[in-house]
Structures are given as C-alpha cells and as structure tokens.
Motif scaffolding. Structure first.
Motif, short mmCIF file in Angstrom:
data_model
loop_
_atom_site.label_atom_id
_atom_site.label_comp_id
_atom_site.label_asym_id
_atom_site.label_seq_id
_atom_site.Cartn_x
_atom_site.Cartn_y
_atom_site.Cartn_z
N ALA A 1 0.37 -1.17 -0.16
CA ALA A 1 -0.28 0.12 0.01
C ALA A 1 1.34 1.00 0.27
O ALA A 1 1.97 1.11 0.39
CB ALA A 1 -0.73 -0.28 1.48
N VAL B 1 -4.55 -1.44 5.78
CA VAL B 1 -4.27 -2.73 4.98
C VAL B 1 -5.51 -3.48 5.38
O VAL B 1 -5.46 -3.57 6.49
CB VAL B 1 -3.19 -3.78 4.65
N TRP C 1 -6.46 -1.74 0.83
CA TRP C 1 -5.83 -0.79 1.37
C TRP C 1 -6.60 0.57 1.42
O TRP C 1 -7.82 0.66 0.53
CB TRP C 1 -4.13 -0.21 0.93
#
Length: 101
Positions: free
Chosen positions: A51, A66, A71
């Motif tokens: 992410a 996450v 994400w």
C-alpha cells in the motif's frame, strides 16, 4: 491558495486522481523521497503488493490501513483513496464500453 489551484483537482479527489494516474509523482508513494532522488523501490511495491504510505503530491506520511480486500490511505491535505476504487477506475478506463453505475 486553494488545493484546486495548486493541483488541478479538489482536495478530496486529488490523492485518488494522482494514484489513479500512476506516473509522474512528485514524491515516491512508498518511500516519500522526491521523485528525482527516489531509490529503487522494494520488490513488494514493484509487484503492487504494498500500500502507498506517503502522499505522491506532498510527500507527507499518510494514514494507511491494510484491509483483507486491499488498502485505504488518507493524506491530511489531499483526501483519501482506496485500492478498490482505483482498480475499478482503471478497469473502466481499459473498457470504454463497460456499463457504469
């Protein structure tokens, strides 16, 4: 000076639009380093498994969560973005004849 005049989009959509575009970031979204000075990305980021942790527009550390489906990241200045909405926008851009909700 407003966010719209600085980045060409409203503050709420600026982060999402920048991550959707996927190139020409001012800052690396995984290291926070200015684009010209960015070291090689680590392998998980290159594969799209990581992410973004830094805002690609201002380089600030983002609040990143996450999820089991992807994400969610939020910059204090440029709004928030989710992997699901970016993936959906990229898919729609690939298929111009797809039905949009």
């Amino acid at each position: 000076m407003t966010e719209k005049s600085v980045h060409g989009a409203s503050g709420a959509a600026a982060l999402r639009d920048a991550l959707f575009a996927g190139a020409d970031y001012a800052f690396d979204p995984f290291t926070g380093v200015p684009a010209g000075e960015a070291p090689r990305r680590f392998r998980a980021a290159e594969l799209g498994l990581e992410a973004p942790r830094y805002c690609p527009l201002c380089g600030r550390r983002m609040i990143t969560q996450v999820l089991h489906t992807g994400w969610r990241s939020k910059c204090s200045r440029h709004g928030s973005a989710e992997s699901a909405e970016i993936d959906a926008a990229r898919e729609a851009a690939r298929d111009p004849f797809a039905e949009h909700e």
